[in-house]
Motif scaffolding. Sequence first.
Motif, PDB file in Angstrom:
ATOM      1  N   GLN A 116     -35.015  12.472 -16.156  1.00  0.00           N
ATOM      2  CA  GLN A 116     -34.837  11.759 -17.423  1.00  0.00           C
ATOM      3  C   GLN A 116     -35.671  10.491 -17.505  1.00  0.00           C
ATOM      4  O   GLN A 116     -35.561   9.735 -18.470  1.00  0.00           O
ATOM      5  CB  GLN A 116     -33.359  11.404 -17.595  1.00  0.00           C
ATOM      6  N   HIS A 117     -36.525  10.278 -16.536  1.00  0.00           N
ATOM      7  CA  HIS A 117     -37.218   8.992 -16.439  1.00  0.00           C
ATOM      8  C   HIS A 117     -38.128   8.755 -17.631  1.00  0.00           C
ATOM      9  O   HIS A 117     -38.934   9.606 -18.007  1.00  0.00           O
ATOM     10  CB  HIS A 117     -38.040   8.921 -15.151  1.00  0.00           C
ATOM     11  N   ASP A 118     -38.009   7.587 -18.225  1.00  0.00           N
ATOM     12  CA  ASP A 118     -38.850   7.180 -19.344  1.00  0.00           C
ATOM     13  C   ASP A 118     -40.254   6.843 -18.841  1.00  0.00           C
ATOM     14  O   ASP A 118     -40.407   6.091 -17.875  1.00  0.00           O
ATOM     15  CB  ASP A 118     -38.225   5.958 -20.021  1.00  0.00           C
ATOM     16  N   ASP A 120     -42.759   5.068 -20.159  1.00  0.00           N
ATOM     17  CA  ASP A 120     -43.161   3.674 -20.287  1.00  0.00           C
ATOM     18  C   ASP A 120     -42.514   2.814 -19.206  1.00  0.00           C
ATOM     19  O   ASP A 120     -43.147   1.920 -18.638  1.00  0.00           O
ATOM     20  CB  ASP A 120     -42.796   3.128 -21.670  1.00  0.00           C
TER      21      ASP A 120
END
Length: 260
Positions: A116-118, A120
Amino acid sequence: MQSELLNYLPADGLLHERVIVVTGAAMGIGKAVAIQYARLGATVVLVDKQELMLDAVYDEIVQAGYPEPVICKLDLAEATSDAYSSLALMIKQELGRLDGLLLNAAWLGAFMAIRQHDLDLWTKMLQVNLNANFLLVRACLPLLEQSPDAAIVFSTDTTDRAYYGGFGVSKAAMNAFCDILAQEYDAKPFIRVNRIHTGPVRTSLRVLNFPGEHADSNVRPEAVVGPYLYFMGPDAAQRTGESLQLDKLPADFRWVGEQG
């Protein structure tokens, strides 16, 4: 070695006339160590993005009668390669030398699963915790190579646990970066390169990311300055490529050099 370095008490004037860059100097460990470097005679280049807090550190150093520091407002998340080159040029032209780097600034945006890592967030954590340090070191190496007793000290972490994401990856890469530098500079020109993992310390970064933890349960930044003074100064001699990992310290632990 932990007890030896935590209780290290340097001689007065140990860093006389040296020039040392400290990142993350506006608060926490960076502030505490920068003040001690100045107390020992160094001209400290204070690097951070928090301008008002940098001004306060500057005032504290000057009011104590230590060598006047230099303020460098720099946002590590946004600074370009040219910004670091300009910093190195300023040091060369205005201060004439560079003897040490303390790479202390860090940023942990959030705990997040890799799936789920964003993007940005990931990119910013690698920029602040890894790329910025590379750019600063690369820009400053020509000056450090000319110092008779140069040192680079890393504030590091071991965070290869679930949900540490970009922060954990960037810190693992920083450990490798430190090891590589130490090997490349273990002969002439010699630069002492070591890293310190303090464990939990009462800093704003710790409070922000561990809100369920009582801040007073962790040791104060001023209590862990001993190893930073040792590895930056001539007493460390040829000790390089070392990784000091401190156990969790009692919240009331005090460095032997603290006054009051």
